[in-house]
Design an enzyme around this catalytic site. Structure first.
Site, short mmCIF file in Angstrom:
data_model
loop_
_atom_site.label_atom_id
_atom_site.label_comp_id
_atom_site.label_asym_id
_atom_site.label_seq_id
_atom_site.Cartn_x
_atom_site.Cartn_y
_atom_site.Cartn_z
N SER A 171 -11.46 3.36 18.80
CA SER A 171 -11.51 4.81 18.96
C SER A 171 -10.54 5.27 20.06
CB SER A 171 -12.94 5.28 19.23
OG SER A 171 -13.53 4.49 20.22
N THR A 179 -13.29 -1.17 13.61
CA THR A 179 -13.41 -0.53 12.30
C THR A 179 -13.20 0.98 12.36
OG1 THR A 179 -15.80 -0.28 12.55
CG2 THR A 179 -15.03 -2.28 11.46
N THR A 214 -14.92 -4.45 17.59
CA THR A 214 -16.21 -5.13 17.68
C THR A 214 -16.11 -6.64 17.51
OG1 THR A 214 -17.42 -3.20 16.92
CG2 THR A 214 -18.46 -5.30 16.50
N GLN A 262 -12.02 17.22 0.85
CA GLN A 262 -13.19 16.66 1.55
C GLN A 262 -13.91 15.65 0.68
OE1 GLN A 262 -15.60 19.89 3.09
NE2 GLN A 262 -13.79 20.92 3.90
N CYS A 263 -13.60 15.64 -0.62
CA CYS A 263 -14.20 14.64 -1.51
C CYS A 263 -13.41 13.34 -1.36
CB CYS A 263 -14.10 15.06 -2.97
SG CYS A 263 -14.86 16.63 -3.32
N1 ASP Z 1 -16.05 1.11 18.10
C1 ASP Z 1 -15.65 -0.12 17.45
C2 ASP Z 1 -14.14 -0.07 17.26
O1 ASP Z 1 -13.68 0.62 16.39
C3 ASP Z 1 -16.35 -0.25 16.14
C4 ASP Z 1 -16.02 -1.47 15.34
O2 ASP Z 1 -15.10 -2.22 15.61
O3 ASP Z 1 -16.74 -1.70 14.34
O4 ASP Z 1 -13.44 -0.69 18.01
#
Ligand code: ASP
Length: 341
Positions: free
Chosen positions: A60, A90, A13, A275-276
């Protein structure tokens, strides 16, 4: 002499621009933006160079070969810079941070991953502070390891996890104290395990990862394990099983244990995580977890799922035997799990 920092732009992002299909990375864009961020060029700031990867990715889309590409850029520039800042999306930043912590063997320089929730191209972007502070942290070199800086928190990379899809404070390390907090000053804290983590003195090297098949299975009430049987026994060499609480799974009648035993005998390494987000696996504390251990599963203790996945890739890529991998999964290699638990 001014310190020299290498900025590696991988996508995410922070460097995205608006398009008809939504935010997307744009080659060459970040270079123009960096010129306009006065703080980066102020007196007392380190010098920096920008290396932009091609293609830039939404994180992603990151896969094992992309981690290798980042590792190769660091390895081939290692001696020319005092530290590295990686601009990254992120979504999978905690996976990449974990992967690099294993890949960059005998690392003795800061490697700081950062990004933003709002692109630099938009108003109210959190990218300015994340970027400028990460560059300062890399130059300060108070922690020489893979780090993740985001929203005022400096975290150990292989302990970090993304906690929020929209908060500006998107990451935390629930099982490991922050390494710094950046308010009006950047306050660094010594790592709690600092005394036991002496530098090896060996030269830095890069371990490229192989793309071995690894899977993550989250247990849920009513799960029907036989549906997963083919995957568990034949296709996956490493399996991260996200159990309930301290590592519990549904018992009688759910048929997981024979499947785990067969997978283990076929060579898969099954690691149990929780999972915690906070706390540790303790196989054998409850009747609901003892059989897992007896069937050959190993404990991920307080490792994040991200760190478990990265560690499995690492250990398989090193070519260790199944017995060695089982033992090393339960051993702290680079600060990814707490000792003495
Ligand atoms: N989809 C974006 C990524 O991971 C989300 C971000 O950067 O906040 O590249």
């Amino acid at each position: 002499m001014n310190k020299k920092i290498c900025l590696i732009h991988t996508g995410g992002t922070i460097g995205m621009v608006r398009t008809a299909e939504g935010f997307s990375p744009k080659a060459g864009y970040l270079e123009t933006v960096l010129k306009k961020i006065d703080d980066l060029h102020a007196d007392g700031m380190p010098d920096f160079d920008l290396i932009e990867l091609d293609p830039l990715l939404d994180s992603s889309d990151m896969a094992v070969d992309d981690w290798n590409r980042i590792g190769e850029v660091i390895a081939s520039n290692y001696s020319s810079y005092d530290g590295f800042v990686i601009l990254h999306g992120t979504d999978t930043m905690a996976y990449t941070a974990s992967a690099l912590s294993f890949m960059l063997e005998n690392l003795d320089k800061p490697v700081v991953l950062t990004g933003s929730q709002i692109p630099l191209s938009e108003i109210r972007s959190d990218g300015h502070d994340n970027l400028v502070t990460s560059v300062i942290i890399a130059a300060d070199a108070k922690h020489r390891e893979v780090l993740l800086y985001f929203g005022g928190r400096l975290l150990r990379g292989n302990r970090a996890t993304k906690m929020s899809a929209d908060s500006m404070i998107a990451f935390n390390s629930p099982n490991f104290p922050h390494l710094a907090n950046a308010g009006m000053q950047i306050k660094y804290y010594p790592a709690v395990d600092q005394a036991s983590r002496t530098p090896s003195g060996k030269p830095f090297s890069l371990c490229r990862f192989e793309s071995v098949p690894i899977g993550v299975l989250k247990i849920f009430p009513g799960i029907s394990f036989p549906v997963f049987e083919n995957l568990l026994t034949e296709k996956l060499r490493g399996i991260v099983l996200e159990g309930f609480g301290a590592g519990n799974i549904p018992g009688e009648g759910h048929a997981l244990l024979p499947i785990i035993r067969r997978a283990f005998e076929a060579g898969s390494i099954i690691t149990v995580t929780s999972q915690c987000p906070q706390g540790t696996i303790s196989l054998g504390t409850y009747k609901a977890s003892t059989p897992l251990k007896m069937a050959g599963a190993v404990s991920g203790f307080d490792m994040t799922t991200e760190a478990c996945v990265a560690k499995l890739y690492y250990l398989f890529s090193k070519g260790y035997s199944k017995t060695q991998i089982k033992e090393l999964m339960e051993t702290d290699l680079c600060g990814e799990m707490s000792r003495n638990i």
